[in-house]
Design a protein around this motif. Structure first.
Motif, short mmCIF file in Angstrom:
data_model
loop_
_atom_site.label_atom_id
_atom_site.label_comp_id
_atom_site.label_asym_id
_atom_site.label_seq_id
_atom_site.Cartn_x
_atom_site.Cartn_y
_atom_site.Cartn_z
N GLY A 74 63.77 43.48 50.35
CA GLY A 74 63.51 42.82 49.09
C GLY A 74 63.48 43.81 47.94
O GLY A 74 63.71 45.00 48.11
N THR A 75 63.16 43.28 46.75
CA THR A 75 63.10 44.07 45.53
C THR A 75 61.70 43.96 44.95
O THR A 75 61.16 42.85 44.84
CB THR A 75 64.12 43.57 44.50
OG1 THR A 75 65.42 43.60 45.10
CG2 THR A 75 64.13 44.43 43.27
N VAL A 76 61.11 45.08 44.57
CA VAL A 76 59.78 45.09 43.99
C VAL A 76 59.85 44.40 42.63
O VAL A 76 60.64 44.79 41.77
CB VAL A 76 59.24 46.53 43.85
CG1 VAL A 76 57.90 46.54 43.14
CG2 VAL A 76 59.13 47.20 45.20
N THR B 11 54.33 42.96 44.82
CA THR B 11 55.03 41.68 44.93
C THR B 11 56.50 41.97 45.13
O THR B 11 57.11 42.72 44.38
CB THR B 11 54.82 40.84 43.65
OG1 THR B 11 53.42 40.68 43.43
CG2 THR B 11 55.46 39.48 43.78
N VAL B 12 57.06 41.37 46.19
CA VAL B 12 58.44 41.64 46.58
C VAL B 12 59.24 40.34 46.49
O VAL B 12 58.85 39.33 47.08
CB VAL B 12 58.51 42.22 48.01
CG1 VAL B 12 59.94 42.44 48.44
CG2 VAL B 12 57.71 43.50 48.10
N ARG B 13 60.35 40.38 45.76
CA ARG B 13 61.25 39.24 45.69
C ARG B 13 62.24 39.37 46.85
O ARG B 13 62.93 40.37 46.97
CB ARG B 13 61.99 39.23 44.36
CG ARG B 13 62.96 38.06 44.23
CD ARG B 13 63.45 37.97 42.84
NE ARG B 13 62.23 37.80 42.03
CZ ARG B 13 62.20 37.26 40.85
NH1 ARG B 13 63.29 36.85 40.29
NH2 ARG B 13 61.07 37.16 40.19
N VAL B 14 62.28 38.32 47.70
CA VAL B 14 63.13 38.41 48.89
C VAL B 14 64.38 37.57 48.80
O VAL B 14 65.41 37.93 49.35
CB VAL B 14 62.33 38.05 50.17
CG1 VAL B 14 61.32 39.13 50.47
CG2 VAL B 14 61.66 36.71 50.07
N ALA B 15 64.32 36.42 48.11
CA ALA B 15 65.51 35.58 47.98
C ALA B 15 65.30 34.62 46.82
O ALA B 15 64.31 33.90 46.79
CB ALA B 15 65.76 34.78 49.25
N GLY B 16 66.21 34.63 45.88
CA GLY B 16 66.10 33.72 44.75
C GLY B 16 64.78 33.89 44.03
O GLY B 16 64.47 34.95 43.53
N ASP B 17 63.97 32.82 44.02
CA ASP B 17 62.67 32.86 43.37
C ASP B 17 61.54 33.07 44.36
O ASP B 17 60.38 32.92 44.00
CB ASP B 17 62.44 31.55 42.60
CG ASP B 17 63.37 31.42 41.41
OD1 ASP B 17 63.80 32.47 40.90
OD2 ASP B 17 63.67 30.29 40.99
N THR B 18 61.83 33.38 45.60
CA THR B 18 60.79 33.57 46.61
C THR B 18 60.19 34.96 46.49
O THR B 18 60.90 35.96 46.57
CB THR B 18 61.37 33.40 48.03
OG1 THR B 18 62.02 32.13 48.11
CG2 THR B 18 60.28 33.49 49.07
N GLU B 19 58.88 34.99 46.27
CA GLU B 19 58.18 36.27 46.14
C GLU B 19 57.04 36.32 47.15
O GLU B 19 56.34 35.33 47.35
CB GLU B 19 57.65 36.46 44.72
CG GLU B 19 58.74 36.68 43.71
CD GLU B 19 58.20 37.02 42.33
OE1 GLU B 19 57.04 36.67 42.04
OE2 GLU B 19 58.95 37.63 41.56
N LEU B 20 56.87 37.45 47.78
CA LEU B 20 55.81 37.68 48.74
C LEU B 20 54.96 38.84 48.28
O LEU B 20 55.47 39.78 47.67
CB LEU B 20 56.39 37.98 50.12
CG LEU B 20 57.34 36.92 50.69
CD1 LEU B 20 57.99 37.43 51.96
CD2 LEU B 20 56.58 35.63 50.98
N VAL B 21 53.66 38.80 48.59
CA VAL B 21 52.75 39.87 48.19
C VAL B 21 52.39 40.68 49.44
O VAL B 21 52.02 40.12 50.47
CB VAL B 21 51.47 39.28 47.54
CG1 VAL B 21 50.53 40.41 47.16
CG2 VAL B 21 51.84 38.45 46.33
N PHE B 22 52.53 42.00 49.32
CA PHE B 22 52.24 42.92 50.41
C PHE B 22 51.28 44.00 49.94
O PHE B 22 51.21 44.30 48.75
CB PHE B 22 53.52 43.63 50.89
CG PHE B 22 54.50 42.75 51.58
CD1 PHE B 22 54.40 42.50 52.94
CD2 PHE B 22 55.56 42.18 50.89
CE1 PHE B 22 55.31 41.69 53.58
CE2 PHE B 22 56.47 41.37 51.52
CZ PHE B 22 56.35 41.13 52.87
#
Length: 114
Positions: free
Chosen positions: A56-58, A67-78
């Motif tokens: 993903g992209t930070v 917060t990492v963007r993995v696909a489109g508008d999907t963001e995950l927090v690590f």
């Protein structure tokens, strides 16, 4: 004669300690330093790979959270500690350019079919 046997054991123990340091402790210290440098240098826009293999992209950094963007508008927090490494940036290929090998391979396959 007894004194020589005792000093041989100390030499063996010393060699064992040095080998343990060189093979286990020192590489671990170098890896820890690399991880600390990675955590300190993370920036928005970096392409990363988590320790779980997620690419993903930070998109934001807030303290110990990334917060990492993995696909489109999907963001995950690590947690920052979950970031394994930066991903290698792929070479940019233009649409007009074809590799020379591809052209030669198609020529040889055309001549084989005739």
């Amino acid at each position: 004669m007894q004194g020589l046997q005792g000093s041989g054991g100390l030499i063996y123990l010393g060699v064992l300690v040095v080998a343990f340091y060189l093979l286990i402790i020192r590489p671990q210290m170098q890896r820890s330093k690399q991880v600390r440098e990675l955590m300190a240098s993370l920036a928005v826009g970096d392409e990363i790979i988590t320790i779980g293999g997620l690419h993903g992209t930070v998109s934001a950094i807030e303290g110990a959270l990334v917060t990492v963007r993995v696909a489109g508008d999907t963001e995950l927090v690590f947690e920052k500690s979950a970031i394994g490494r930066r991903s290698a940036k792929p070479e940019q290929v233009t649409d007009n350019a074809e590799p020379a090998e591809t052209g030669e391979a198609s020529k040889s396959s055309d001549s084989d079919s005739e």
